[in-house]
Enzyme design. Sequence first.
Site, PDB file in Angstrom:
ATOM      1  N   ALA A   1       0.807  -1.217   0.000  1.00  0.00           N
ATOM      2  CA  ALA A   1       0.000   0.000   0.000  1.00  0.00           C
ATOM      3  C   ALA A   1       0.842   1.269   0.000  1.00  0.00           C
ATOM      4  O   ALA A   1       0.362   2.335  -0.413  1.00  0.00           O
ATOM      5  CB  ALA A   1      -0.926  -0.003   1.210  1.00  0.00           C
TER       6      ALA A   1
ATOM      7  N   SER B   1       4.579   1.145  -0.777  1.00  0.00           N
ATOM      8  CA  SER B   1       5.779   1.060  -1.608  1.00  0.00           C
ATOM      9  C   SER B   1       5.787  -0.243  -2.389  1.00  0.00           C
ATOM     10  O   SER B   1       5.040  -1.175  -2.092  1.00  0.00           O
ATOM     11  CB  SER B   1       7.050   1.156  -0.749  1.00  0.00           C
ATOM     12  OG  SER B   1       7.174   0.013   0.078  1.00  0.00           O
ATOM     13  N   GLY B   2       6.650  -0.281  -3.386  1.00  0.00           N
ATOM     14  CA  GLY B   2       6.841  -1.491  -4.167  1.00  0.00           C
ATOM     15  C   GLY B   2       8.311  -1.693  -4.418  1.00  0.00           C
ATOM     16  O   GLY B   2       9.124  -0.772  -4.258  1.00  0.00           O
TER      17      GLY B   2
ATOM     18  N   ASP C   1      -0.484 -10.629  -1.397  1.00  0.00           N
ATOM     19  CA  ASP C   1       0.801 -10.529  -0.696  1.00  0.00           C
ATOM     20  C   ASP C   1       0.831 -11.346   0.593  1.00  0.00           C
ATOM     21  O   ASP C   1       1.871 -11.903   0.951  1.00  0.00           O
ATOM     22  CB  ASP C   1       1.203  -9.076  -0.447  1.00  0.00           C
ATOM     23  CG  ASP C   1       0.119  -8.220   0.184  1.00  0.00           C
ATOM     24  OD1 ASP C   1      -0.913  -8.780   0.627  1.00  0.00           O
ATOM     25  OD2 ASP C   1       0.294  -6.988   0.242  1.00  0.00           O
ATOM     26  N   THR C   2      -0.307 -11.450   1.279  1.00  0.00           N
ATOM     27  CA  THR C   2      -0.310 -12.261   2.492  1.00  0.00           C
ATOM     28  C   THR C   2      -0.144 -13.739   2.160  1.00  0.00           C
ATOM     29  O   THR C   2       0.529 -14.484   2.893  1.00  0.00           O
ATOM     30  CB  THR C   2      -1.594 -12.050   3.305  1.00  0.00           C
ATOM     31  OG1 THR C   2      -1.779 -10.650   3.537  1.00  0.00           O
ATOM     32  CG2 THR C   2      -1.538 -12.773   4.637  1.00  0.00           C
TER      33      THR C   2
ATOM     34  N   THR D   1       1.639  -3.183   6.936  1.00  0.00           N
ATOM     35  CA  THR D   1       0.620  -2.156   7.118  1.00  0.00           C
ATOM     36  C   THR D   1      -0.570  -2.742   7.880  1.00  0.00           C
ATOM     37  O   THR D   1      -1.135  -2.121   8.770  1.00  0.00           O
ATOM     38  CB  THR D   1       0.165  -1.601   5.757  1.00  0.00           C
ATOM     39  OG1 THR D   1       1.295  -1.021   5.095  1.00  0.00           O
ATOM     40  CG2 THR D   1      -0.905  -0.544   5.921  1.00  0.00           C
TER      41      THR D   1
END
Length: 486
Positions: A12, A14-15, A235-236, A257
């Site tokens: 949410a 950064s990448g 992502d989780t 986050t």
Amino acid sequence: MTATYIAIDIGASSGRLMMGCLEDEKIKLEEVHRFKNTLYFEQEYHWDIHRLSQEILIGLEKVKKMGILNCFVGIDTWGVDYCLVDDQGQLIQNPICYRDERTKEAMDVVAKQMSLQAIYQKTGIQLQPFNTLFQLFVEDQKLLAKTDKILLIPDYLGFFFTGEAVLERTNASTTQLINQKTQELDPELLALTGTNLNQWGRLVDAGTILGELTTEKFSAFDLPKATFITVASHDTASAVIGTPGKGQDWAYISSGTWSLVGTEECQPIATNESQQQNYTNELGGYQTIRFLKNIMGMWLIQEVARNYDDQFSFAQLGEMAKTEIGFQTFIDVNASEFLKPNNMVEALQDYCQRTNQKVPATPGQLARCIYDNLALYYGKEIQQLQRQIGRDLTTIQIVGGGSNAELLNQLTADVTGLTIKAGPTEATAIGNIVVQMMTTKALINLVEARDLIANSFEISTYLPELNRAEIVSNYQDFLQEGNLVK
């Protein structure tokens, strides 16, 4: 020659592109490119998906400059948000962020058409107003009428780079549109959203070859030859795959986050109690279920740092917190006013003032308040979790950026009375990469992958030091007495 794997991991805020390979029987990991991910407001809060795709291209160009001519690539991002694409393959508008308030009343309105209990029983998914089901329910019907494809964020990026449209299962489960029994899109729930099956890509499992990077489409960039693999794109889900747990007596906290507290199960647990406690049954990789609770995690400390104009690093805030007396204030970390306040410092202080508590005034006091209450919330949820899965736990594996918070790790050990294993920090990127490795037969299965992870990265251990039963009891009394600010 050893294969090169690129994990594109976007959160949410950064990448980054992480490069991985097998070297001396360990995973070697290297960051290639990092970039910010920020919202902008234009009637609603939007993600700039075009900028994200350009950052990925910049990162892949850096890979080529490092002498990597061939690689595999996997993409993971956050869940629930989506892109609308027309019949020419063009983006209709930038995706709207789940934190936008457009779905504030959506659950109440949907409940008049189908009971929320029925939706939970169908899907096993935690009822949250920002779930895709509720987002689509309030979506502009004119835009949906123009929509040829509805693609979740990582699926859209995969489509953008390869031209292949799919719906990956781990992320698809977060939409609250997947029937937990059939593991397919539910026709009744699709009808509720005003969408149809033809607008969705074909469902695929993590570890499916997606396609080749269409380098000719991006002639302005000098890119390597890249084969995209659809990994566990939520992502989780990638983070849990990247968690080196063994046996059945461990839980995980994927600490970023958001904090996701849960276990890995073989079957969904969709009971009245799990619904009341707002537990979710998201699909994991390799025929697993992520039975977990969503908690407002490091977002709280991230926002406090931002409100202080990033004068203090997270490590500095942690050190300040250590000098403060603990457990002076109790908060509900999942309270709605912490979801997206204009100012997190003021939101925390207002909460404490309204509940007649000592008001944290300094950065250290605020950080201590957050860490104390995250640990207490973890403790409460671990108790709930053990009751619902019907077995005792001995270890909590904490992964993600929050695993670096030493004070929080120790407090979690103290409050839960369990052993904490902290690390790896890069579990999401690691999980992304080991799925690619299994897909290309560099690894045999998930057990081998987790053994390799445990041997490749530093894991810190925290043992319970103090008996905080009285503090936990006081906290539970605080919650039960109705001191939650709605």
